[in-house]
Design an enzyme around this catalytic site. Structure first.
Site, PDB file in Angstrom:
ATOM      1  N   VAL A   1     144.637  91.407  21.119  1.00  0.00           N
ATOM      2  CA  VAL A   1     144.963  92.677  21.061  1.00  0.00           C
ATOM      3  C   VAL A   1     144.938  93.579  22.376  1.00  0.00           C
ATOM      4  O   VAL A   1     144.138  93.694  22.924  1.00  0.00           O
ATOM      5  CB  VAL A   1     143.777  93.442  20.053  1.00  0.00           C
ATOM      6  CG1 VAL A   1     144.231  94.861  19.936  1.00  0.00           C
ATOM      7  CG2 VAL A   1     143.559  92.851  18.907  1.00  0.00           C
TER       8      VAL A   1
ATOM      9  N   ASP B   1     134.781  91.501  19.099  1.00  0.00           N
ATOM     10  CA  ASP B   1     133.607  90.649  18.895  1.00  0.00           C
ATOM     11  C   ASP B   1     132.738  90.998  17.796  1.00  0.00           C
ATOM     12  O   ASP B   1     132.295  92.319  17.970  1.00  0.00           O
ATOM     13  CB  ASP B   1     133.273  90.302  20.195  1.00  0.00           C
ATOM     14  CG  ASP B   1     133.758  89.314  21.027  1.00  0.00           C
ATOM     15  OD1 ASP B   1     134.618  88.634  20.392  1.00  0.00           O
ATOM     16  OD2 ASP B   1     134.070  89.354  22.125  1.00  0.00           O
TER      17      ASP B   1
ATOM     18  N   ASP C   1     113.441  72.327  -0.360  1.00  0.00           N
ATOM     19  CA  ASP C   1     112.970  73.885  -0.544  1.00  0.00           C
ATOM     20  C   ASP C   1     113.410  74.668  -1.620  1.00  0.00           C
ATOM     21  O   ASP C   1     112.582  75.502  -2.201  1.00  0.00           O
ATOM     22  CB  ASP C   1     112.905  74.347   0.809  1.00  0.00           C
ATOM     23  CG  ASP C   1     112.325  75.702   0.846  1.00  0.00           C
ATOM     24  OD1 ASP C   1     110.864  75.955   0.739  1.00  0.00           O
ATOM     25  OD2 ASP C   1     112.718  76.629   1.342  1.00  0.00           O
TER      26      ASP C   1
ATOM     27  N   GLY D   1     102.192  75.955  -0.415  1.00  0.00           N
ATOM     28  CA  GLY D   1     102.455  76.570  -1.726  1.00  0.00           C
ATOM     29  C   GLY D   1     102.245  75.583  -2.785  1.00  0.00           C
ATOM     30  O   GLY D   1     102.930  75.516  -3.886  1.00  0.00           O
TER      31      GLY D   1
ATOM     32  N   HIS E   1     106.680  82.165   8.982  1.00  0.00           N
ATOM     33  CA  HIS E   1     106.812  83.566   8.461  1.00  0.00           C
ATOM     34  C   HIS E   1     108.078  84.257   8.790  1.00  0.00           C
ATOM     35  O   HIS E   1     108.668  83.992   9.914  1.00  0.00           O
ATOM     36  CB  HIS E   1     105.621  84.209   9.148  1.00  0.00           C
ATOM     37  CG  HIS E   1     104.221  83.798   8.500  1.00  0.00           C
ATOM     38  ND1 HIS E   1     103.166  84.207   9.290  1.00  0.00           N
ATOM     39  CD2 HIS E   1     104.074  83.174   7.382  1.00  0.00           C
ATOM     40  CE1 HIS E   1     102.125  83.558   8.567  1.00  0.00           C
ATOM     41  NE2 HIS E   1     102.544  82.944   7.604  1.00  0.00           N
TER      42      HIS E   1
ATOM     43  N   ALA F   1      94.297  96.009  27.737  1.00  0.00           N
ATOM     44  CA  ALA F   1      93.552  97.367  26.905  1.00  0.00           C
ATOM     45  C   ALA F   1      92.104  97.159  26.875  1.00  0.00           C
ATOM     46  O   ALA F   1      91.395  98.168  26.369  1.00  0.00           O
ATOM     47  CB  ALA F   1      94.483  97.401  25.730  1.00  0.00           C
TER      48      ALA F   1
ATOM     49  N   VAL G   1      90.466  88.579  24.451  1.00  0.00           N
ATOM     50  CA  VAL G   1      91.329  87.807  24.157  1.00  0.00           C
ATOM     51  C   VAL G   1      91.335  86.378  24.506  1.00  0.00           C
ATOM     52  O   VAL G   1      90.980  86.276  25.989  1.00  0.00           O
ATOM     53  CB  VAL G   1      92.770  88.148  24.543  1.00  0.00           C
ATOM     54  CG1 VAL G   1      93.940  87.311  24.222  1.00  0.00           C
ATOM     55  CG2 VAL G   1      92.975  89.455  24.225  1.00  0.00           C
TER      56      VAL G   1
END
Length: 1101
Positions: free
Chosen positions: A111, A216, A257, A309, A760, A782, A786
C-alpha cells in the site's frame, strides 16, 4: 488459559468478515500464506493479484517488531518475494532470547502511502474495562506508545460512542480524517467485544483517500469463549510462541484435555533435557518449575505441564505414557530424572491417578532403565498413602530407582534431591494412614465442647455490623481494586453461616457436613441445594453417625424464599451456566458471598459479574477456584481435602494465621505448611487462577488486617497482574500493619527463551512489572517478609510466628481432640480397610475403564478385527474368540430364525399386543413368552436328546424306538408344512455351509440318519431348523478347538442354544410390531366364527 494469541492472518480474517463500519476497509481478504510446501503456480491461480500488484511479505509467527528486525519485504513483485524468501524460509532466526525457524509467511498487497497517513491503535482488556489507545503517528518508529498515545477507558458494561472517540482520541488528527477514523474505531471496538478479543493492536493503520488499510495486526482472543463464538470463529489454530516448536504430543494432550472434565497440559521446552516433570495442579506445576530453575536446572528442564481436576486412571495413563515416551527417545550422559510432584489434593483420589502412572511405568520399564531414569515422587491428598505404596512397589518390582515421599516432606524438597543439592533420606518419616485420623485417641463418641474462642464462640455477624474499614493509606487504584468503595463484609463466614449449593455435588456437600461435625457446629452449614434438572426432592446425607435429609430445589427463588438464613452461595455450575446462575443469585439481598468453582468462564462475563458484585456489596471467590476455609466455622465445597487432611492440618479449630492464594491445590499445601510451623490457619481463601478473580489479594488482606484474631498474613502470589503492588502500597502507607509473609510463584518465566503459558489463565506477565521476580523484590522493599524461594517459605513463616509468640502477640491455645466421624463405607472399601462379598459377579464385560471391554477384548479391537455380530456373540456368550466360520454360522442362524410369518404363535401375540396400543417392549415380550418346547425352544432339547443318544452309543433306530416306547417326541423332528418332498430351504442352506466348513459333523450325521427313519414313516417328520441348529451347534462347540468337552456340554445344559432362536426371532417380532404401527392397524378382536363354543348342556339351555 484464556487469552491466546492468534496469527495475523486469523485476526485479519475475523476483522474483514465481521467489522461493521462506514469506513471503507480496503484489501479485504487479499492475503496469501506461504510455507515450505507451497505450490507457487497454484498459489498464483488462487490469488491472481499476486501477478499484478506490488507485494509485502513477512513471517506470521507471533514475532514482534518485524520491521525493525528486517523481517518485512516491501514493494516487491512475485519473483522478488520468492528471492526474498530464499534467504529466510526454513532459516533459524534469533528474536530476543528466542531462537526459531521461520516457517509461515504472509503475502499482502503493498500500500503506497505517506508517513502522515500512518496511525497506531490498540484495544486491550483490564479488570475495570477496556482501554482504547490511539496515536496519530504509527509505523515502525512509533516508540513508547504507553507514554505517547491518547487513551480512554470504556468501563465494563458501557458502550463507546463517537463523541468520546473524537474528543479524547482524535485531537491530533486532521478534520477530514476524523469521521473515517471515528467510524472505524467504533466498528473495531464492537468487533473486539463481539468476538471476545482480549487484545487487538494495529500498527500501522493507514488512512488514505481510498479508505482504511490494516497493514500489521496482533491479537489475542479469549479461548474460553469458544462455546459462544464457535459459529464465527470456526476452528481456530493457536500458534506456539516463536522459538518453540508445535509438537504432536502437545496436540495429543490438548485433545485429551478438550475431551476431559479434568485439566491436562503439556508444553515441551527442551526435548533433549534431562529433567522431566509430571506435576499435579496448576499452581504446583509453576512452583516445581521455579524450584528446578532456582537449582540451576533451567537449561535441562524438558517440559512444563500439569494434570489436575481428578483425571481418570486411563487419562493419567495416557498423559504419563506421553511423557515417558518423550523422555526415552534420546539418552543423556548423566541419566535423567522424572519428578512426579504435587501439592496436597483437595478431591483427586491420588491412588487412582497413580495407578495410571504405574501402568505407564511398567509399560516403559525397559526404556526407563536403559536411559538411567531416576524417579522422585511427592504427593498428598485423598488416599495418597496407598498411591505412594503402589509407586514404591513398582520401583522394587521393576528395578527402577523410585524415591517416594508424602506430606511429611516439603513439597519441593524432591527437586533438591533429584538435582543433588540435598541428600535423599533412606527412611523418610511417614504420616499416619488415612484411617488412623478417624479413630480418635480419646475414644470419645460425643462431640467435645469447644474451648477456643477465636471462632468457636463468635456470635453471628451480619454485613451491617462489620463493614469493611476505610482504606486509608492506599492510592485510589488500590482502593478501587480492593473493593473499598463497596459495603462488603469483613467477616465472610462464621460458625452460623448457612449456604446453598448450586449443583448435585453430593460428595462435596458430605465433605462440608463432616467438616461441620468435627468443628462442633450445632447444625450443618448446607441449608439446601439447587439443581434445575430434577424436581424438588430431598437428598440423604450423614451428620456424624446419623442420616439427615437436605432439600433440593429445582429453582433458586424457591430455595432462597424457604431458607432466609442462607447468606452464601457455592456454585458448582458449569462454565456455560455459571454466569447466569451467579447473576440470578445476586438478585437476592440475603446473599453476601458467592463462590464460583467453574474454570473457563469467559473473561468478559467474569468482569460483568465482578462489577455487579461490587455494586451490590457481594464478595465473589473464584471463578476457577476450590474455594476457601475458615477452621472451626465453614468450608467451601472440597476445600481442605478429605477428613484426614482436615485433621492432620488441624483445620477443625482456628489458628492465628490467615492466608490468600490463587491456587486451590497450593492453598491446601499452605494449610499443611502453616499447621506444621504455627498454631494453624485462622482463614484461607483461594481466589482462583483466572486473570480477573472475583475478589483480589488486597480484598482479603484488608479483611485479615481488620480481624483481631488474625495475627499474621501469608500471601502466595504469582506471575501476571499487578495486584501484589497494592499490598506494597498498603504496607508502605500504614494500612497493613500485621506481618505479611509473601512469595510470588513463576520466577522461572524470565529464564525461559520463549513465552510459556502456565496452568492458571492469569499466570502470564505482559510487562516487566508483572514478573514474579519484580513483584517479590517490590514486596521485599516494602517491608513484607519474602523468602529466597518457595523452599524457604515454611522457614520464614515459622520465624515470623516464633517472634509473635515470643513477644506475646500470639498465645498458643491448648489442643482439644475433635469428635470422631465415621468413615463412609465406599471410602473405607477404597482404602482397603473393609471387605464385603460382591452382590454380583460378571466375567463377560467391563465398562469401568475408558474403553468398553467384551470378554477381555477392547471394543476398538472388535471393530478393527471386523468380528461382526457372530464374533461379539462368541465373546459375550461363550467368552471365546471363535473362528471365522463359527461367527458366520451364528450369523446365518440368526438370519434364518429371524421370522417365519405372522401365523406362528410368537408373531401372532406380538401383532395382537401392538394392535392393542402397547409399546414395543411389551409387544416383543408378549411374543417371546410363547417360545418353548412347542414353538422355537427346541434347540436345547434337540441338542440334549441327540447328544445323549449319540454319546451312549445308541444306533439311530434304537434311539427312535426308545423314544416311541417312552411316549416322547423327538425334539427337532417334524414340521407342519415342510416335508421330505417339500424341503425347508433354511435347513438346506445351513447344511451346505456346515458340511463345507465344519471340521467334523458327527452329531449332525447321526441326526440325519434319524431323519431317514422318521421320514420313512411320515414325510413331514424331517429334521427341522430348530433341530438342525441344535445338533450343528453341538458339533461346533465340540470340534472348533475352543472348548473342552465338558465346557461344550455345559453350554448346552445351561440353555445357550435357545438364545440363538430368541435373539434371531426378536428381529422378526420387532418387524411385525413396526409393520402394524406403520399400517395403523386397529384393536384386534378374534371373529366368533373362528371360535368353537363348547359349553355344558345345562348352560347352553
Amino acid at each position: 488459559m484464556s487469552a491466546k494469541a492468534i496469527s495475523e492472518q486469523t485476526g485479519k480474517e475475523f476483522l474483514y468478515k465481521y467489522i461493521c463500519t462506514a469506513a471503507a476497509v480496503q484489501n479485504r481478504f487479499k492475503y496469501a500464506t506461504v510455507s515450505a510446501n507451497t505450490d507457487w503456480d497454484r498459489l498464483a491461480q488462487e490469488h491472481p493479484w499476486l501477478l499484478t500488484e506490488k507485494l509485502v511479505v513477512k513471517p506470521d509467527q507471533l514475532i514482534k517488531r518485524r520491521g525493525k528486525l528486517g523481517l518485512v519485504g516491501i514493494n516487491l513483485d512475485l519473483q522478488g518475494v520468492k528471492d526474498w524468501l530464499k534467504d529466510r524460509l526454513l532459516k533459524e532466526t534469533t528474536v530476543g532470547k528466542a531462537k526459531g525457524v521461520l516457517k509461515n509467511f504472509l503475502i499482502e498487497p503493498f500500500v503506497p502511502h505517506k508517513q502522515e497517513e500512518e496511525f497506531y491503535m490498540c484495544v486491550y482488556a483490564t479488570r475495570e474495562g477496556d482501554h482504547v489507545l490511539f496515536h496519530h503517528e504509527g509505523g515502525v518508529e512509533v516508540g513508547d506508545v504507553d507514554a505517547k498515545a491518547l487513551r480512554l477507558m470504556v468501563p465494563v458494561g458501557e458502550k463507546l460512542n463517537e463523541q468520546q472517540v473524537t474528543e479524547q482520541l482524535l485531537t491530533h488528527v486532521s478534520d477530514e480524517k476524523k469521521g473515517v477514523l471515528a467510524s472505524f474505531i467504533l466498528g473495531l471496538f464492537s468487533l473486539y467485544e463481539d468476538l471476545y478479543f482480549t487484545y487487538l493492536e494495529i500498527n500501522p493503520l493507514v488512512v488514505t483517500e481510498d479508505g482504511v488499510y490494516i497493514l500489521d495486526m496482533a491479537a489475542k482472543i479469549d479461548a474460553t469463549a469458544d462455546y459462544i463464538c464457535k459459529a464465527k470463529w470456526g476452528d481456530v489454530e493457536f500458534p506456539p510462541p516463536f522459538g518453540r516448536e508445535a509438537y504432536p504430543e502437545e496436540a495429543y494432550i490438548a485433545d485429551l484435555d478438550a475431551k476431559s472434565g479434568a485439566s491436562l497440559k503439556l508444553t515441551i521446552l527442551n526435548p533433549k533435557g534431562r529433567i522431566w516433570t509430571m506435576v499435579a495442579g496448576g499452581g504446583a506445576s509453576v512452583v516445581y518449575s521455579d524450584t528446578i530453575c532456582d537449582c540451576g536446572g533451567v537449561d535441562e528442564l524438558a517440559n512444563y505441564g500439569e494434570y489436575s481436576g481428578a483425571p481418570s486412571e486411563q487419562q493419567t495413563y495416557d498423559y504419563a505414557k506421553t511423557i515417558l515416551s518423550l523422555m526415552t527417545r534420546e539418552k543423556h550422559p548423566e541419566g535423567k530424572v522424572l519428578i512426579i510432584g504435587g501439592s496436597i489434593a483437595n478431591f483427586t483420589n491420588v491412588a487412582a491417578t497413580f495407578k495410571g502412572i504405574v501402568r505407564a511405568i511398567k509399560d516403559y520399564q525397559e526404556p526407563l532403565k536403559e536411559h538411567e531414569v531416576t524417579i522422585f515422587v511427592r504427593r498428598g491428598g485423598p488416599n495418597y498413602q496407598e498411591g505412594l505404596r503402589v509407586m514404591g512397589e513398582v520401583g522394587k518390582t521393576t528395578g527402577i530407582p523410585i524415591h517416594v515421599f508424602g506430606t511429611e516432606t516439603h513439597m519441593t524438597a524432591i527437586v533438591g534431591m533429584a538435582l543433588g543439592h540435598r541428600p535423599i533420606p533412606h527412611q523418610p518419616p511417614s504420616d499416619a494412614h488415612t484411617a488412623n485420623f478417624l479413630l480418635n485417641a480419646s475414644s470419645c463418641a460425643k462431640t467435645p465442647a469447644a474451648t477456643r474462642t477465636a471462632s468457636f464462640s463468635e456470635t453471628r455477624v451480619t454485613n451491617e455490623s462489620c463493614p469493611a474499614k476505610k482504606c486509608k493509606g492506599l492510592p485510589a487504584e488500590a482502593q478501587a481494586s480492593s473493593g473499598c468503595f463497596g459495603a462488603k463484609a469483613t467477616t465472610l463466614f462464621s460458625k452460623h453461616t448457612k449456604t446453598i449449593v448450586w449443583g448435585m455435588q453430593t460428595r462435596a456437600v458430605q465433605g462440608m457436613l463432616d467438616f461441620d461435625y468435627v468443628c462442633s457446629r450445632d447444625e450443618p452449614s448446607v441449608g439446601a441445594m439447587v439443581y434445575p434438572f430434577t424436581g424438588d426432592h430431598k437428598q440423604k446425607f450423614y451428620w456424624g453417625h446419623k442420616e439427615i435429609l437436605i432439600p433440593v430445589y429445582k429453582n433458586m427463588a424457591d430455595a432462597m424464599k424457604k431458607h432466609p438464613e442462607v447468606d452464601v452461595l457455592i456454585s458448582f455450575a458449569s462454565l456455560r451456566s455459571a454466569f447466569d446462575s451467579t447473576v440470578e443469585a445476586m438478585q437476592f439481598t440475603q446473599i453476601h458471598t458467592i463462590a464460583i468453582i467453574a474454570e473457563g468462564i469467559p473473561e468478559a462475563l467474569t468482569r460483568k459479574m465482578i462489577k455487579m458484585a461490587d455494586e451490590k456489596g457481594i464478595t465473589i471467590i473464584g471463578p476457577a477456584t476450590v474455594g476457601g476455609i475458615k477452621p472451626g466455622c465453614f468450608k467451601i465445597g472440597n476445600t481442605g481435602g478429605m477428613l484426614d487432611n482436615i485433621l492432620s492440618s488441624k483445620l477443625y479449630r482456628p489458628g492465628s494465621v490467615a492466608y490468600v492464594s490463587r491456587s486451590g491445590g497450593m492453598s491446601n499445601e499452605l494449610n499443611n505448611i502453616i499447621s506444621r510451623t504455627t498454631d494453624g490457619v485462622y482463614e484461607g481463601v483461594a481466589i482462583g487462577g483466572d486473570r480477573y478473580p472475583g475478589s483480589t489479594f488486597m480484598d482479603h488482606v484488608l479483611r485479615y488486617q481488620d480481624t483481631p484474631d488474625v495475627k499474621m498474613i501469608v500471601v502466595l502470589g504469582e506471575i501476571g497482574g499487578t495486584e501484589e503492588y497494592n499490598i506494597c502500597e498498603g504496607i508502605k502507607g500504614g494500612r497493613i500493619t500485621k506481618p505479611v509473609v509473601c512469595w510470588c510463584i513463576g520466577t522461572c518465566a524470565t529464564m525461559f527463551s520463549s513465552e510459556v503459558q502456565f496452568g492458571h489463565a492469569g499466570a502470564c506477565a505482559n510487562q516487566a512489572s508483572e514478573t514474579a521476580m519484580a513483584k517479590n523484590q517490590a514486596l521485599r522493599d516494602a517491608g513484607a517478609y519474602v523468602p529466597k524461594s518457595f523452599d524457604e517459605l515454611g522457614d520464614v513463616i515459622k520465624t515470623v510466628y516464633s517472634d509473635l509468640v515470643a513477644n506475646g502477640t500470639i498465645v498458643p491455645a491448648e489442643e482439644v481432640p475433635p469428635p470422631t466421624v465415621p468413615m463412609d463405607y465406599s471410602w473405607a472399601r477404597e482404602l482397603g480397610l473393609i471387605r464385603k462379598p460382591a452382590s454380583f459377579m460378571t466375567s463377560i464385560c467391563d465398562e469401568r475403564g475408558q474403553e468398553l471391554i467384551y470378554a477381555g477384548m477392547p471394543i476398538t479391537e472388535v471393530f478393527k478385527e471386523e468380528m461382526g455380530i457372530g464374533g461379539v456373540l462368541g465373546l459375550l456368550w461363550f467368552q471365546r474368540r471363535l473362528p471365522r466360520y463359527a461367527c458366520q454360522f451364528i450369523e446365518m442362524c440368526l438370519m434364518v430364525t429371524a421370522d417365519h410369518g405372522p401365523a406362528v404363535s410368537g408373531a401372532h401375540n406380538t401383532i395382537v399386543c401392538a394392535r392393542a396400543g402397547k409399546d414395543l417392549i411389551s409387544s416383543l415380550t408378549s411374543g417371546l413368552l410363547t417360545i418353548g418346547d412347542r414353538f422355537g425352544g427346541a434347540l436345547d432339547a434337540a441338542a440334549k436328546q441327540f447328544s445323549k443318544a449319540f454319546d451312549s452309543g445308541m444306533l439311530p433306530m434304537e434311539f427312535v424306538n426308545k423314544m416311541k416306547k417312552d411316549g416322547k417326541l423327538i425334539m427337532g423332528i417334524g414340521h407342519r408344512v415342510k416335508s421330505i418332498n417339500n424341503p425347508d430351504m433354511r435347513v438346506q442352506i445351513l447344511k451346505d455351509f456346515v458340511k463345507q466348513h465344519f471340521p467334523s459333523t458327527q452329531l449332525l450325521d447321526y441326526a440325519l440318519d434319524v431323519e431317514k427313519i422318521t421320514t420313512s414313516k411320515k414325510p413331514n417328520l424331517i429334521l427341522n431348523v430348530d433341530g438342525f441348529i441344535g445338533v450343528a451347534f453341538v458339533d461346533l462347540l465340540r470340534t472348533c478347538g475352543g472348548f473342552t468337552r465338558d465346557e461344550a456340554d455345559e453350554f448346552v445344559e445351561i440353555g445357550a442354544l435357545n438364545g440363538i432362536f430368541v435373539l434371531g426371532r426378536s428381529m422378526g417380532f420387532i418387524g411385525h410390531y413396526l409393520d402394524q404401527k406403520r399400517l395403523k392397524q386397529g384393536l384386534y378382536r378374534h371373529p366368533w366364527d373362528d371360535i368353537s363354543y363348547v359349553l355344558p348342556e345345562h348352560m347352553s339351555m
